[in-house]
Design a protein around this motif. Structure first.
Motif, PDB file in Angstrom:
ATOM      1  N   GLY A 172     -18.760 -92.855   3.704  1.00 30.32           N
ATOM      2  CA  GLY A 172     -18.363 -93.810   2.684  1.00 30.32           C
ATOM      3  C   GLY A 172     -18.347 -93.196   1.305  1.00 30.32           C
ATOM      4  O   GLY A 172     -18.358 -91.969   1.149  1.00 30.32           O
ATOM      5  N   PRO A 173     -18.351 -94.037   0.257  1.00 31.45           N
ATOM      6  CA  PRO A 173     -18.268 -93.551  -1.118  1.00 31.45           C
ATOM      7  C   PRO A 173     -19.468 -92.694  -1.505  1.00 31.45           C
ATOM      8  O   PRO A 173     -20.505 -92.694  -0.834  1.00 31.45           O
ATOM      9  N   ARG A 174     -19.335 -91.976  -2.596  1.00 29.32           N
ATOM     10  CA  ARG A 174     -20.419 -91.147  -3.102  1.00 29.32           C
ATOM     11  C   ARG A 174     -21.635 -92.009  -3.425  1.00 29.32           C
ATOM     12  O   ARG A 174     -21.515 -93.169  -3.834  1.00 29.32           O
ATOM     13  N   LEU A 175     -22.807 -91.460  -3.206  1.00 30.72           N
ATOM     14  CA  LEU A 175     -24.080 -92.113  -3.507  1.00 30.72           C
ATOM     15  C   LEU A 175     -24.260 -93.418  -2.729  1.00 30.72           C
ATOM     16  O   LEU A 175     -24.820 -94.390  -3.231  1.00 30.72           O
ATOM     17  N   SER A 176     -23.801 -93.435  -1.464  1.00 37.25           N
ATOM     18  CA  SER A 176     -23.914 -94.658  -0.661  1.00 37.25           C
ATOM     19  C   SER A 176     -24.697 -94.450   0.633  1.00 37.25           C
ATOM     20  O   SER A 176     -24.739 -95.347   1.473  1.00 37.25           O
ATOM     21  N   VAL A 177     -25.311 -93.273   0.810  1.00 41.64           N
ATOM     22  CA  VAL A 177     -26.053 -92.965   2.037  1.00 41.64           C
ATOM     23  C   VAL A 177     -27.504 -92.675   1.676  1.00 41.64           C
ATOM     24  O   VAL A 177     -27.779 -91.955   0.716  1.00 41.64           O
ATOM     25  N   SER A 178     -28.440 -93.239   2.455  1.00 42.30           N
ATOM     26  CA  SER A 178     -29.867 -93.003   2.178  1.00 42.30           C
ATOM     27  C   SER A 178     -30.500 -92.220   3.327  1.00 42.30           C
ATOM     28  O   SER A 178     -30.047 -91.130   3.653  1.00 42.30           O
ATOM     29  N   ASP A 179     -31.525 -92.754   3.974  1.00 40.67           N
ATOM     30  CA  ASP A 179     -32.332 -91.962   4.905  1.00 40.67           C
ATOM     31  C   ASP A 179     -31.764 -91.960   6.323  1.00 40.67           C
ATOM     32  O   ASP A 179     -30.786 -92.657   6.623  1.00 40.67           O
TER      33      ASP A 179
ATOM     34  N   TYR B 140     -26.202 -96.609  -4.659  1.00 43.67           N
ATOM     35  CA  TYR B 140     -26.917 -95.932  -5.731  1.00 43.67           C
ATOM     36  C   TYR B 140     -25.968 -95.582  -6.873  1.00 43.67           C
ATOM     37  O   TYR B 140     -26.396 -95.247  -7.967  1.00 43.67           O
ATOM     38  N   GLY B 141     -24.667 -95.678  -6.596  1.00 41.68           N
ATOM     39  CA  GLY B 141     -23.659 -95.455  -7.624  1.00 41.68           C
ATOM     40  C   GLY B 141     -23.006 -96.775  -7.992  1.00 41.68           C
ATOM     41  O   GLY B 141     -23.682 -97.756  -8.302  1.00 41.68           O
ATOM     42  N   PHE B 142     -21.671 -96.812  -7.907  1.00 40.45           N
ATOM     43  CA  PHE B 142     -20.940 -98.012  -8.298  1.00 40.45           C
ATOM     44  C   PHE B 142     -20.385 -98.792  -7.115  1.00 40.45           C
ATOM     45  O   PHE B 142     -19.939 -99.925  -7.276  1.00 40.45           O
ATOM     46  N   GLU B 143     -20.386 -98.194  -5.920  1.00 44.22           N
ATOM     47  CA  GLU B 143     -19.804 -98.883  -4.775  1.00 44.22           C
ATOM     48  C   GLU B 143     -20.480 -98.421  -3.493  1.00 44.22           C
ATOM     49  O   GLU B 143     -21.221 -97.439  -3.473  1.00 44.22           O
ATOM     50  N   GLY B 144     -20.218 -99.168  -2.422  1.00 40.01           N
ATOM     51  CA  GLY B 144     -20.807 -98.849  -1.133  1.00 40.01           C
ATOM     52  C   GLY B 144     -21.262-100.102  -0.423  1.00 40.01           C
ATOM     53  O   GLY B 144     -21.070-101.223  -0.902  1.00 40.01           O
TER      54      GLY B 144
ATOM     55  N   PRO C  61     -24.348 -82.344 -10.229  1.00 38.26           N
ATOM     56  CA  PRO C  61     -25.493 -83.256 -10.219  1.00 38.26           C
ATOM     57  C   PRO C  61     -25.037 -84.695 -10.451  1.00 38.26           C
ATOM     58  O   PRO C  61     -23.891 -84.950 -10.844  1.00 38.26           O
ATOM     59  N   ASN C  62     -25.928 -85.625 -10.204  1.00 37.50           N
ATOM     60  CA  ASN C  62     -25.622 -87.043 -10.389  1.00 37.50           C
ATOM     61  C   ASN C  62     -25.364 -87.320 -11.871  1.00 37.50           C
ATOM     62  O   ASN C  62     -26.223 -87.074 -12.711  1.00 37.50           O
TER      63      ASN C  62
END
Length: 452
Positions: free
Chosen positions: A50-57, A76-80, A377-378
Protein backbone atom coordinates in the motif's frame (compact mmCIF):
# COMPACT_ATOMS: atom_id res chain seq x y z
CA UNK A 1 26.61 6.08 -7.12
CA UNK A 2 26.18 6.61 -3.40
CA UNK A 3 28.08 4.45 -0.93
CA UNK A 4 26.80 4.19 2.63
CA UNK A 5 29.19 2.97 5.30
CA UNK A 6 27.90 0.67 8.01
CA UNK A 7 29.51 0.65 11.45
CA UNK A 8 29.50 -1.37 14.64
CA UNK A 9 29.57 0.70 17.80
CA UNK A 10 31.48 -1.41 20.31
CA UNK A 11 31.42 -0.53 24.01
CA UNK A 12 33.77 -2.27 26.43
CA UNK A 13 33.61 -1.74 30.17
CA UNK A 14 36.87 -2.37 31.99
CA UNK A 15 37.14 -0.26 35.08
CA UNK A 16 35.64 2.65 33.17
CA UNK A 17 33.41 2.96 30.12
CA UNK A 18 35.36 3.11 26.88
CA UNK A 19 33.47 3.82 23.68
CA UNK A 20 35.17 2.97 20.41
CA UNK A 21 33.75 3.32 16.91
CA UNK A 22 34.88 0.40 14.80
CA UNK A 23 34.12 -0.59 11.20
CA UNK A 24 32.09 -3.76 10.87
CA UNK A 25 33.23 -6.78 8.93
CA UNK A 26 33.43 -6.57 5.16
CA UNK A 27 29.95 -8.09 4.98
CA UNK A 28 28.53 -4.63 5.70
CA UNK A 29 31.31 -2.42 4.44
CA UNK A 30 29.53 -1.06 1.37
CA UNK A 31 25.99 -0.49 0.20
CA UNK A 32 25.01 0.51 -3.32
CA UNK A 33 21.73 0.77 -5.21
CA UNK A 34 22.91 -2.11 -7.42
CA UNK A 35 23.84 -4.23 -4.40
CA UNK A 36 21.56 -3.40 -1.46
CA UNK A 37 22.42 -6.53 0.52
CA UNK A 38 25.25 -8.79 1.63
CA UNK A 39 26.03 -11.89 -0.43
CA UNK A 40 24.72 -14.26 2.25
CA UNK A 41 21.20 -12.77 2.28
CA UNK A 42 18.82 -13.91 -0.48
CA UNK A 43 15.56 -12.15 -1.26
CA UNK A 44 12.89 -14.81 -1.68
CA UNK A 45 10.05 -12.39 -2.35
CA UNK A 46 8.73 -8.87 -2.01
CA UNK A 47 5.06 -7.87 -1.89
CA UNK A 48 4.11 -4.16 -1.83
CA UNK A 49 1.07 -3.61 0.39
CA UNK A 50 0.00 0.00 0.00
CA UNK A 51 0.94 3.68 0.33
CA UNK A 52 4.12 4.88 2.01
CA UNK A 53 4.13 4.79 5.82
CA UNK A 54 1.13 2.44 5.96
CA UNK A 55 2.74 -0.81 7.22
CA UNK A 56 3.57 -1.60 10.86
CA UNK A 57 4.63 -4.83 12.60
CA UNK A 58 4.77 -8.47 11.49
CA UNK A 59 4.34 -11.96 12.96
CA UNK A 60 4.76 -15.39 11.36
CA UNK A 61 3.30 -18.72 12.46
CA UNK A 62 5.90 -21.33 13.35
CA UNK A 63 4.26 -24.51 12.03
CA UNK A 64 5.31 -25.33 8.47
CA UNK A 65 1.82 -26.57 7.61
CA UNK A 66 0.44 -23.15 8.59
CA UNK A 67 2.56 -20.81 6.44
CA UNK A 68 0.92 -17.50 7.30
CA UNK A 69 2.32 -14.10 8.17
CA UNK A 70 0.32 -11.29 9.75
CA UNK A 71 1.09 -7.64 8.95
CA UNK A 72 -0.32 -4.65 10.82
CA UNK A 73 -1.69 -1.78 8.73
CA UNK A 74 -1.54 1.79 9.96
CA UNK A 75 -1.68 5.39 8.81
CA UNK A 76 1.58 7.05 9.81
CA UNK A 77 1.63 9.38 6.81
CA UNK A 78 -1.32 10.89 4.96
CA UNK A 79 -3.09 7.78 3.65
CA UNK A 80 -3.51 4.06 4.14
CA UNK A 81 -5.74 1.50 5.85
CA UNK A 82 -6.13 0.67 9.54
CA UNK A 83 -6.24 -3.04 10.26
CA UNK A 84 -4.35 -6.23 9.36
CA UNK A 85 -3.30 -8.16 6.24
CA UNK A 86 -2.77 -11.94 6.13
CA UNK A 87 -0.06 -13.24 3.79
CA UNK A 88 -0.09 -16.83 2.47
CA UNK A 89 3.46 -18.26 2.24
CA UNK A 90 2.79 -21.75 0.90
CA UNK A 91 5.28 -20.65 -1.75
CA UNK A 92 7.65 -18.17 -0.03
CA UNK A 93 8.83 -17.00 -3.44
CA UNK A 94 5.29 -16.03 -4.41
CA UNK A 95 3.47 -14.59 -1.36
CA UNK A 96 -0.22 -13.79 -1.66
CA UNK A 97 -2.36 -11.48 0.43
CA UNK A 98 -5.39 -13.66 1.11
CA UNK A 99 -7.32 -11.64 3.69
CA UNK A 100 -7.58 -8.11 5.04
CA UNK A 101 -9.47 -6.93 8.12
CA UNK A 102 -10.21 -3.21 8.42
CA UNK A 103 -11.79 -1.19 11.19
CA UNK A 104 -15.17 0.10 10.07
CA UNK A 105 -15.63 3.82 9.31
CA UNK A 106 -11.93 4.34 8.58
CA UNK A 107 -12.10 8.11 8.26
CA UNK A 108 -13.84 8.52 11.62
CA UNK A 109 -11.19 6.56 13.49
CA UNK A 110 -8.41 9.03 14.27
CA UNK A 111 -4.89 7.89 15.01
CA UNK A 112 -2.48 5.26 13.77
CA UNK A 113 -4.68 2.16 13.68
CA UNK A 114 -3.00 -1.26 13.55
CA UNK A 115 0.34 -1.56 15.35
CA UNK A 116 1.73 -4.77 16.89
CA UNK A 117 0.40 -8.20 15.87
CA UNK A 118 0.75 -11.69 17.40
CA UNK A 119 -0.85 -15.10 16.82
CA UNK A 120 -1.72 -17.87 19.30
CA UNK A 121 -3.32 -21.28 19.61
CA UNK A 122 -5.98 -22.28 22.12
CA UNK A 123 -8.10 -25.46 22.28
CA UNK A 124 -6.91 -26.60 18.82
CA UNK A 125 -7.91 -23.34 17.17
CA UNK A 126 -5.64 -20.59 15.84
CA UNK A 127 -6.10 -16.87 16.44
CA UNK A 128 -4.37 -13.57 15.76
CA UNK A 129 -4.46 -10.41 17.89
CA UNK A 130 -4.02 -7.08 16.12
CA UNK A 131 -3.28 -4.21 18.49
CA UNK A 132 -5.01 -0.91 17.74
CA UNK A 133 -4.56 2.74 18.68
CA UNK A 134 -7.15 5.46 18.13
CA UNK A 135 -7.04 8.92 19.61
CA UNK A 136 -9.53 11.31 21.12
CA UNK A 137 -12.02 12.95 18.77
CA UNK A 138 -13.17 9.75 17.07
CA UNK A 139 -14.75 6.43 18.04
CA UNK A 140 -13.11 3.52 19.89
CA UNK A 141 -10.46 5.44 21.82
CA UNK A 142 -10.66 2.65 24.43
CA UNK A 143 -10.20 -0.15 21.86
CA UNK A 144 -6.86 -1.89 22.29
CA UNK A 145 -7.10 -4.91 20.02
CA UNK A 146 -9.17 -7.21 17.86
CA UNK A 147 -9.02 -11.03 17.95
CA UNK A 148 -9.60 -13.01 14.74
CA UNK A 149 -10.11 -16.77 14.43
CA UNK A 150 -7.83 -17.83 11.56
CA UNK A 151 -8.10 -21.62 11.95
CA UNK A 152 -9.63 -22.10 8.51
CA UNK A 153 -6.91 -20.39 6.48
CA UNK A 154 -6.18 -20.22 3.60
CA UNK A 155 -9.95 -19.90 3.02
CA UNK A 156 -10.60 -16.17 3.56
CA UNK A 157 -14.31 -16.80 4.12
CA UNK A 158 -13.46 -18.79 7.26
CA UNK A 159 -11.78 -15.88 9.08
CA UNK A 160 -14.06 -14.35 11.69
CA UNK A 161 -13.83 -11.69 14.36
CA UNK A 162 -14.04 -13.23 17.83
CA UNK A 163 -13.58 -10.33 20.24
CA UNK A 164 -12.57 -6.73 20.74
CA UNK A 165 -10.47 -5.92 23.79
CA UNK A 166 -11.21 -2.59 25.43
CA UNK A 167 -9.55 -0.70 28.27
CA UNK A 168 -11.86 2.19 29.22
CA UNK A 169 -9.80 3.14 32.29
CA UNK A 170 -6.63 3.56 30.21
CA UNK A 171 -7.77 4.84 26.78
CA UNK A 172 -5.41 5.18 23.85
CA UNK A 173 -5.14 1.56 22.79
CA UNK A 174 -2.29 -0.95 22.88
CA UNK A 175 0.92 0.27 21.24
CA UNK A 176 2.74 -3.04 21.73
CA UNK A 177 1.69 -6.54 22.73
CA UNK A 178 3.34 -9.88 23.51
CA UNK A 179 1.72 -13.31 23.77
CA UNK A 180 3.25 -15.84 26.15
CA UNK A 181 2.32 -19.39 27.08
CA UNK A 182 2.90 -19.44 30.84
CA UNK A 183 4.34 -22.51 32.56
CA UNK A 184 0.89 -23.08 34.10
CA UNK A 185 -0.55 -23.57 30.61
CA UNK A 186 -2.40 -20.27 30.33
CA UNK A 187 -1.97 -18.21 27.17
CA UNK A 188 -1.40 -14.60 28.19
CA UNK A 189 -1.65 -11.35 26.26
CA UNK A 190 0.58 -8.59 27.63
CA UNK A 191 -0.22 -5.07 26.49
CA UNK A 192 1.03 -1.53 26.88
CA UNK A 193 -1.55 0.91 28.22
CA UNK A 194 -1.68 4.58 29.18
CA UNK A 195 -0.59 3.91 32.74
CA UNK A 196 2.53 2.93 34.74
CA UNK A 197 2.02 -0.80 34.24
CA UNK A 198 1.39 -3.51 31.66
CA UNK A 199 -1.97 -5.26 31.39
CA UNK A 200 -2.05 -9.07 31.32
CA UNK A 201 -5.10 -10.76 29.78
CA UNK A 202 -6.01 -14.44 29.73
CA UNK A 203 -6.70 -15.17 26.05
CA UNK A 204 -8.52 -18.37 26.93
CA UNK A 205 -11.08 -16.29 28.82
CA UNK A 206 -11.38 -13.88 25.91
CA UNK A 207 -12.03 -16.40 23.14
CA UNK A 208 -14.32 -18.45 25.40
CA UNK A 209 -16.49 -15.40 26.07
CA UNK A 210 -15.45 -14.41 29.61
CA UNK A 211 -14.25 -10.90 28.77
CA UNK A 212 -15.17 -9.47 32.18
CA UNK A 213 -12.67 -11.81 33.85
CA UNK A 214 -9.94 -11.57 31.20
CA UNK A 215 -7.73 -8.92 32.84
CA UNK A 216 -5.83 -11.15 35.28
CA UNK A 217 -2.77 -9.11 36.27
CA UNK A 218 -0.89 -5.83 36.08
CA UNK A 219 2.91 -5.63 36.02
CA UNK A 220 4.08 -2.26 37.38
CA UNK A 221 6.87 0.01 36.30
CA UNK A 222 8.70 0.50 39.63
CA UNK A 223 8.29 3.92 41.26
CA UNK A 224 6.55 5.41 38.23
CA UNK A 225 3.45 7.54 37.82
CA UNK A 226 4.01 8.19 34.11
CA UNK A 227 1.06 8.16 31.71
CA UNK A 228 2.67 5.39 29.68
CA UNK A 229 4.86 3.02 31.62
CA UNK A 230 6.10 0.29 29.27
CA UNK A 231 6.86 0.69 25.59
CA UNK A 232 7.68 -2.94 24.82
CA UNK A 233 8.29 -6.27 26.54
CA UNK A 234 9.04 -9.97 26.28
CA UNK A 235 8.27 -12.97 28.49
CA UNK A 236 10.06 -16.29 28.64
CA UNK A 237 10.59 -19.36 30.78
CA UNK A 238 13.89 -19.65 32.68
CA UNK A 239 14.72 -23.37 33.09
CA UNK A 240 17.48 -22.99 35.70
CA UNK A 241 15.18 -21.22 38.17
CA UNK A 242 11.85 -22.64 37.01
CA UNK A 243 10.54 -19.08 36.74
CA UNK A 244 8.41 -17.32 34.17
CA UNK A 245 10.16 -14.02 33.59
CA UNK A 246 8.95 -10.70 32.21
CA UNK A 247 11.39 -8.30 30.53
CA UNK A 248 10.00 -4.79 30.12
CA UNK A 249 11.40 -1.61 28.61
CA UNK A 250 9.78 1.66 29.60
CA UNK A 251 9.97 4.73 31.79
CA UNK A 252 13.40 4.99 33.38
CA UNK A 253 14.98 1.98 31.68
CA UNK A 254 14.42 -1.78 31.80
CA UNK A 255 12.97 -4.21 34.37
CA UNK A 256 12.96 -7.97 34.92
CA UNK A 257 10.18 -9.61 36.95
CA UNK A 258 9.42 -13.13 38.12
CA UNK A 259 5.79 -13.61 37.01
CA UNK A 260 5.41 -17.27 37.95
CA UNK A 261 2.75 -16.05 40.40
CA UNK A 262 0.86 -13.53 38.29
CA UNK A 263 -0.92 -12.10 41.30
CA UNK A 264 2.40 -11.23 42.97
CA UNK A 265 4.98 -10.16 40.34
CA UNK A 266 8.45 -10.10 41.93
CA UNK A 267 10.94 -7.50 40.75
CA UNK A 268 14.28 -9.25 40.14
CA UNK A 269 16.54 -6.77 38.33
CA UNK A 270 16.44 -3.11 37.37
CA UNK A 271 18.50 -1.44 34.66
CA UNK A 272 18.18 2.28 35.34
CA UNK A 273 20.43 5.31 35.47
CA UNK A 274 21.99 4.22 32.17
CA UNK A 275 23.80 6.98 30.31
CA UNK A 276 21.68 8.03 27.34
CA UNK A 277 18.58 6.06 28.39
CA UNK A 278 15.53 7.87 29.74
CA UNK A 279 13.07 5.25 28.54
CA UNK A 280 13.53 1.69 27.32
CA UNK A 281 12.05 0.15 24.18
CA UNK A 282 12.49 -3.39 22.79
CA UNK A 283 14.10 -5.60 25.45
CA UNK A 284 14.90 -9.25 24.71
CA UNK A 285 16.98 -11.82 26.62
CA UNK A 286 19.14 -14.56 25.19
CA UNK A 287 17.51 -17.96 25.61
CA UNK A 288 19.47 -18.71 28.80
CA UNK A 289 18.40 -15.39 30.33
CA UNK A 290 21.94 -14.18 31.03
CA UNK A 291 22.27 -11.39 28.45
CA UNK A 292 19.68 -8.89 27.27
CA UNK A 293 19.48 -6.92 24.04
CA UNK A 294 18.06 -3.46 24.70
CA UNK A 295 16.89 -0.82 22.24
CA UNK A 296 16.17 2.86 22.89
CA UNK A 297 14.06 4.92 20.50
CA UNK A 298 16.05 7.96 19.42
CA UNK A 299 18.43 8.85 16.60
CA UNK A 300 22.09 7.82 17.10
CA UNK A 301 21.18 5.32 19.85
CA UNK A 302 22.86 1.91 19.47
CA UNK A 303 21.45 -1.38 20.67
CA UNK A 304 23.02 -2.01 24.07
CA UNK A 305 23.96 -5.45 25.42
CA UNK A 306 23.80 -6.05 29.19
CA UNK A 307 24.97 -8.95 31.34
CA UNK A 308 22.41 -9.76 34.07
CA UNK A 309 24.60 -12.29 35.90
CA UNK A 310 26.01 -9.82 38.48
CA UNK A 311 22.46 -8.98 39.57
CA UNK A 312 21.27 -12.59 39.73
CA UNK A 313 24.35 -13.56 41.72
CA UNK A 314 23.57 -10.85 44.26
CA UNK A 315 26.59 -8.66 43.55
CA UNK A 316 24.44 -5.64 42.62
CA UNK A 317 20.73 -4.81 42.46
CA UNK A 318 20.77 -2.33 39.59
CA UNK A 319 22.76 -2.54 36.35
CA UNK A 320 23.85 0.72 34.73
CA UNK A 321 26.57 -0.19 32.25
CA UNK A 322 26.33 -2.23 29.04
CA UNK A 323 29.09 -4.67 28.19
CA UNK A 324 28.86 -3.84 24.48
CA UNK A 325 26.70 -2.21 21.84
CA UNK A 326 25.92 -2.43 18.13
CA UNK A 327 24.38 -0.30 15.42
CA UNK A 328 24.00 -0.53 11.66
CA UNK A 329 24.80 3.13 10.97
CA UNK A 330 25.60 5.55 13.79
CA UNK A 331 23.61 8.30 12.04
CA UNK A 332 20.37 6.31 12.19
CA UNK A 333 18.20 4.30 14.58
CA UNK A 334 17.61 0.55 14.74
CA UNK A 335 14.20 -0.71 15.80
CA UNK A 336 12.76 -4.13 16.73
CA UNK A 337 14.72 -7.36 16.97
CA UNK A 338 14.44 -11.13 17.35
CA UNK A 339 17.10 -13.11 19.25
CA UNK A 340 18.10 -16.57 18.01
CA UNK A 341 21.44 -17.19 19.68
CA UNK A 342 24.02 -16.28 18.56
CA UNK A 343 22.16 -14.18 15.98
CA UNK A 344 20.08 -11.07 16.49
CA UNK A 345 17.76 -10.22 13.58
CA UNK A 346 16.98 -6.51 13.45
CA UNK A 347 14.46 -4.37 11.61
CA UNK A 348 16.64 -1.31 11.23
CA UNK A 349 14.27 1.36 9.86
CA UNK A 350 16.36 3.21 7.22
CA UNK A 351 18.94 0.39 7.23
CA UNK A 352 16.50 -2.43 6.46
CA UNK A 353 17.12 -5.98 7.66
CA UNK A 354 20.28 -6.35 9.72
CA UNK A 355 21.74 -9.47 11.36
CA UNK A 356 24.51 -9.37 13.95
CA UNK A 357 26.20 -12.06 16.01
CA UNK A 358 26.72 -12.25 19.78
CA UNK A 359 29.16 -15.16 19.56
CA UNK A 360 31.65 -12.78 21.17
CA UNK A 361 29.14 -10.92 23.30
CA UNK A 362 31.58 -8.11 24.10
CA UNK A 363 32.26 -7.54 20.40
CA UNK A 364 29.05 -7.99 18.36
CA UNK A 365 29.60 -8.01 14.60
CA UNK A 366 27.33 -7.60 11.58
CA UNK A 367 26.97 -10.86 9.65
CA UNK A 368 24.31 -9.96 7.08
CA UNK A 369 22.00 -7.23 5.83
CA UNK A 370 19.56 -6.19 3.12
CA UNK A 371 18.20 -2.68 2.73
CA UNK A 372 14.45 -2.90 2.15
CA UNK A 373 14.06 0.86 1.87
CA UNK A 374 16.28 3.05 -0.30
CA UNK A 375 14.31 6.29 -0.14
CA UNK A 376 14.81 9.42 1.97
CA UNK A 377 14.18 9.75 5.71
CA UNK A 378 10.63 10.47 6.84
CA UNK A 379 9.76 14.03 5.85
CA UNK A 380 6.30 13.96 7.42
CA UNK A 381 7.10 13.04 11.03
CA UNK A 382 10.22 11.91 12.93
CA UNK A 383 12.94 11.52 10.29
CA UNK A 384 14.11 8.03 11.31
CA UNK A 385 10.66 6.43 11.18
CA UNK A 386 10.61 4.89 7.72
CA UNK A 387 11.81 1.60 6.29
CA UNK A 388 11.98 -1.75 8.10
CA UNK A 389 9.57 -1.69 11.06
CA UNK A 390 9.17 -5.33 12.11
CA UNK A 391 11.04 -8.63 11.78
CA UNK A 392 10.28 -12.25 12.65
CA UNK A 393 11.95 -15.64 12.16
CA UNK A 394 10.39 -19.06 11.56
CA UNK A 395 12.47 -21.47 13.62
CA UNK A 396 11.57 -24.60 11.66
CA UNK A 397 13.36 -23.54 8.47
CA UNK A 398 14.99 -20.16 9.16
CA UNK A 399 12.62 -18.10 7.01
CA UNK A 400 13.05 -14.40 7.81
CA UNK A 401 10.19 -11.95 7.22
CA UNK A 402 10.27 -8.16 7.40
CA UNK A 403 7.55 -5.51 7.31
CA UNK A 404 8.69 -2.23 5.78
CA UNK A 405 6.64 0.89 6.52
CA UNK A 406 6.74 1.94 2.87
CA UNK A 407 7.81 -0.97 0.67
CA UNK A 408 5.65 -3.68 2.31
CA UNK A 409 6.33 -7.39 2.94
CA UNK A 410 9.70 -9.12 2.39
CA UNK A 411 10.88 -12.72 2.80
CA UNK A 412 14.56 -13.71 3.07
CA UNK A 413 16.87 -16.60 3.74
CA UNK A 414 20.38 -16.36 5.18
CA UNK A 415 23.12 -18.69 4.00
CA UNK A 416 24.00 -21.24 6.67
CA UNK A 417 20.85 -20.51 8.69
CA UNK A 418 18.32 -23.23 7.86
CA UNK A 419 16.44 -23.12 11.15
CA UNK A 420 17.00 -22.61 14.86
CA UNK A 421 16.90 -24.86 17.89
CA UNK A 422 18.64 -23.65 21.03
CA UNK A 423 19.96 -27.14 21.81
CA UNK A 424 22.10 -26.98 18.66
CA UNK A 425 23.97 -24.09 20.30
CA UNK A 426 24.08 -25.52 23.82
CA UNK A 427 21.27 -23.20 24.89
CA UNK A 428 17.67 -23.68 26.04
CA UNK A 429 15.29 -23.97 23.09
CA UNK A 430 13.46 -20.80 24.08
CA UNK A 431 12.66 -17.75 21.96
CA UNK A 432 9.71 -15.49 21.21
CA UNK A 433 8.24 -18.42 19.24
CA UNK A 434 5.80 -20.12 21.61
CA UNK A 435 5.30 -23.90 21.83
CA UNK A 436 1.54 -24.09 21.98
CA UNK A 437 1.34 -27.87 22.39
CA UNK A 438 3.91 -28.13 25.19
CA UNK A 439 3.76 -27.18 28.86
CA UNK A 440 6.98 -25.80 30.30
CA UNK A 441 8.11 -26.42 33.84
CA UNK A 442 6.57 -28.66 36.45
CA UNK A 443 3.53 -26.58 37.32
CA UNK A 444 0.21 -28.25 36.43
CA UNK A 445 -1.65 -26.76 33.50
CA UNK A 446 -4.63 -24.67 34.51
CA UNK A 447 -7.75 -24.58 32.39
CA UNK A 448 -7.67 -21.02 31.16
CA UNK A 449 -11.11 -21.22 29.65
CA UNK A 450 -12.87 -22.05 32.92
CA UNK A 451 -13.82 -19.10 35.12
CA UNK A 452 -11.99 -18.90 38.42
Amino acid sequence: MTIRSKFVWSVTVAGMALVVLLPARDVSAQWTAEKPGSDNITVLSHLPLGPRLSVSDIDIEQELDRPYAYVGRMVYGFEGDKGIDIIDLHDPTNPERVYSWRIENQDLHLGTGGMDVKHFKWNERYYVVQSLQFRQGGPDRDLGGVVLDVTGLPDPASVREVARIRSPDTPGGFHNIFIYKHSNGRVLLMTTVSGPFAHVYDLGYIVDGFMDDALVAKIPVPDSTARRGYHDFYAGYHPDSGEDRFYGGGTGGYYVYNITDLEEPELLVTLTGISGVRSGHTFTPTSDGRYVVAETEYQYAPIRIFDLEPAFEGEIKNIRSPISAWTADWRHLVHNHEVRWPYVFVSGYLDGLQVFSLMDVENPVTVGYYDTYTGPPNKVRYSQFNGAFGVDVRNADGLIVVSDMTTGFWAFEMEGFSGWNGADWGMPDISSAQKWDETLGEMPAESSGARR
